[in-house]
Design a protein around this motif. Structure first.
Motif, PDB file in Angstrom:
ATOM      1  N   SER A  48      -4.108   0.017  -3.696  1.00  0.00           N
ATOM      2  CA  SER A  48      -3.084   1.061  -3.637  1.00  0.00           C
ATOM      3  C   SER A  48      -3.422   2.216  -4.575  1.00  0.00           C
ATOM      4  CB  SER A  48      -1.701   0.484  -3.969  1.00  0.00           C
ATOM      5  OG  SER A  48      -1.662  -0.028  -5.290  1.00  0.00           O
ATOM      6  N   GLU A  91      -0.157   3.814  -5.882  1.00  0.00           N
ATOM      7  CA  GLU A  91       0.128   2.677  -6.744  1.00  0.00           C
ATOM      8  C   GLU A  91       1.543   2.731  -7.305  1.00  0.00           C
ATOM      9  OE1 GLU A  91      -1.110   5.730  -9.845  1.00  0.00           O
ATOM     10  OE2 GLU A  91      -1.650   5.239  -7.766  1.00  0.00           O
ATOM     11  N   LEU A 128       0.824  -1.199   0.000  1.00  0.00           N
ATOM     12  CA  LEU A 128       0.000   0.000   0.000  1.00  0.00           C
ATOM     13  C   LEU A 128       0.864   1.258   0.000  1.00  0.00           C
ATOM     14  CD1 LEU A 128      -2.926   0.812  -0.048  1.00  0.00           C
ATOM     15  CD2 LEU A 128      -2.884   0.988   2.429  1.00  0.00           C
TER      16      LEU A 128
END
Length: 429
Positions: free
Chosen positions: A90, A96, A32
């Motif tokens: 994420s 991400e 994450l």
């Protein structure tokens, strides 16, 4: 009532509210926190890095990239089958990775459409890399809007592996090419205590083999319609289901196939408990040398009236691609350096020679160290190609089709019930 925020809007915008809701589910998960604020650190989210075929080659290639590009740091985030879910979470948090290495299947089919990743076509052209890609691969990665979802990389060849020594022990004269020959071979193998065809009837391997057998009486155009719509009512689809249940109830598949997985399938074949498996090239690369020496590859046997000229195999170019995320666009210079490096002929050749991977890119490298992979690559007009359904199955139907597959491999399930199970997988689409 329509939700105020759709999945499309969440993934595209990376809603902080949605991300906050998702955080507890991933507590302790480093993925994450994947996005690195350092503009010189490229974050790559990948399935390569542990035991996945090609992992050692990939890690060695990344080390080489670091040596050649000392100004660019690379951080790998590794996930297995849960990569797509972790990436989406994420993305909701706007954390991400910059580049994602994953196949085109299920959730990932929608990523470019919903803005979770970007259309890479402009980069493919601007960086002069289009010519490296096989035309069929480019077609597979291009969506209906003309967008290229990712830079194609790994392909797969999915033939049928036959243990010649076990067939000989059972008195089977040759590699079966018809359904009747396969049934006869299965009876002889069972008489010797050998499982005939091992298959992961409870996961994706069984789903692919089921789809391959159903396509016995379908043209590629008809197969696209069937797997895009979930309409198995046509004559060809119904005949294919009937052929599958005929083989199943004749004892062609290993006992309790509906409960087997890809791992148990691979174990049964590699330990010579089973004589036949439908195996993608990455699995063929892991067949032990003592088994590979007396294994031949071919296609899935046909029934009378089949629309194909020879036994069937699956070939596809969507196994792994390099997707660029919205975060990656902010580091596009680093992304370009990385992808130019990964597309280099010497790097591509290493995946072929060291890992036995099939590639979606042009290469003269040959898998000499992986005889079954090489043999599959040389299969020519003696086999016919059927579709890998992954690109056509709507994401919402992907996992329900696995459940339907287990039902289908349960002996005694009628063709009508198999068809009903398959069509029910599309109800939520």
């Amino acid at each position: 009532m329509r939700s105020s925020l759709t999945r499309r809007e969440l993934l595209a915008a990376g809603s902080g509210l949605a991300a906050a809701a998702a955080l507890p589910a991933l507590s302790g998960c480093s993925s994450l926190a994947s996005a690195d604020s350092d503009p010189d650190t490229l974050v790559v989210h990948t399935q390569l890095g542990t035991t996945a075929p090609g992992s050692p080659t990939y890690l060695a290639a990344v080390d080489r990239f670091r040596e050649e590009n000392p100004g660019v740091k690379v951080k790998n985030l590794v996930n297995g089958d849960d990569l797509a879910q972790v990436y989406e979470t994420s993305r909701l948090a706007r954390k991400e990775a910059d580049v994602v290495m994953v196949n085109l299947y299920d959730k990932t089919l929608a990523w470019t459409d919903v803005g979770a990743t970007v259309d890479v076509k402009p980069y493919l052209d601007d960086w002069g890399l289009r010519g490296r890609v096989l035309p069929a691969a480019l077609a597979d990665w291009t969506d209906d809007e003309g967008r290229v979802r990712a830079f194609p990389y790994f392909a797969t060849n999915w033939p049928v592996a036959y243990n010649r020594a076990l067939l000989d022990r059972a008195g089977v004269a040759g590699i079966p090419t018809t359904g009747d020959q396969l049934i006869a071979a299965a009876r002889k193998l069972r008489a010797k205590g050998i499982a005939p065809v091992t298959v992961g009837g409870n996961d994706w391997t069984g789903q692919k083999l089921l789809a391959q057998i159903i396509q016995t009486f379908l043209s590629q155009e008809e197969a696209r319609h069937v797997y895009s719509t979930g309409d198995f009512s046509g004559r060809g689809a119904r005949r294919g289901i009937e052929y599958f249940t005929h083989l199943r109830d004749a004892g062609v598949f290993a006992d309790k196939a509906q409960g087997l997985t890809s791992d148990s399938m691979t174990t049964q074949f590699n330990t010579e408990e089973a004589a036949v498996q439908s195996a993608m090239s990455s699995a063929l690369a892991k067949v032990p040398e003592n088994v590979a020496r007396h294994t031949e590859v071919g296609g899935w046997p046909l029934a009378d009236g089949a629309v194909h000229d020879g036994p069937t195999v699956i070939r596809a170019y969507t196994l792994i691609g390099f997707w660029i995320s919205p975060n990656g666009v902010r580091k596009i210079e680093q992304v370009e350096k990385f992808l130019r490096f990964m597309y280099r002929e010497d790097v591509v050749a290493r995946f072929v020679t060291e890992s036995g991977r099939d590639m979606a890119l042009r290469t003269d490298a040959v898998s000499t160290g992986f005889p079954l992979v090489g043999a599959a690559q040389r299969l020519g007009s003696e086999v016919s190609q059927v579709l890998l359904p992954d690109v056509y199955v709507p994401p919402a139907a992907a996992q329900p089709l696995i459940t339907a597959t287990s039902t289908s491999f349960t002996r005694g399930t009628s063709p009508a019930r198999v068809r009903a199970a398959l069509e029910s997988a599309y109800r939520s689409v």
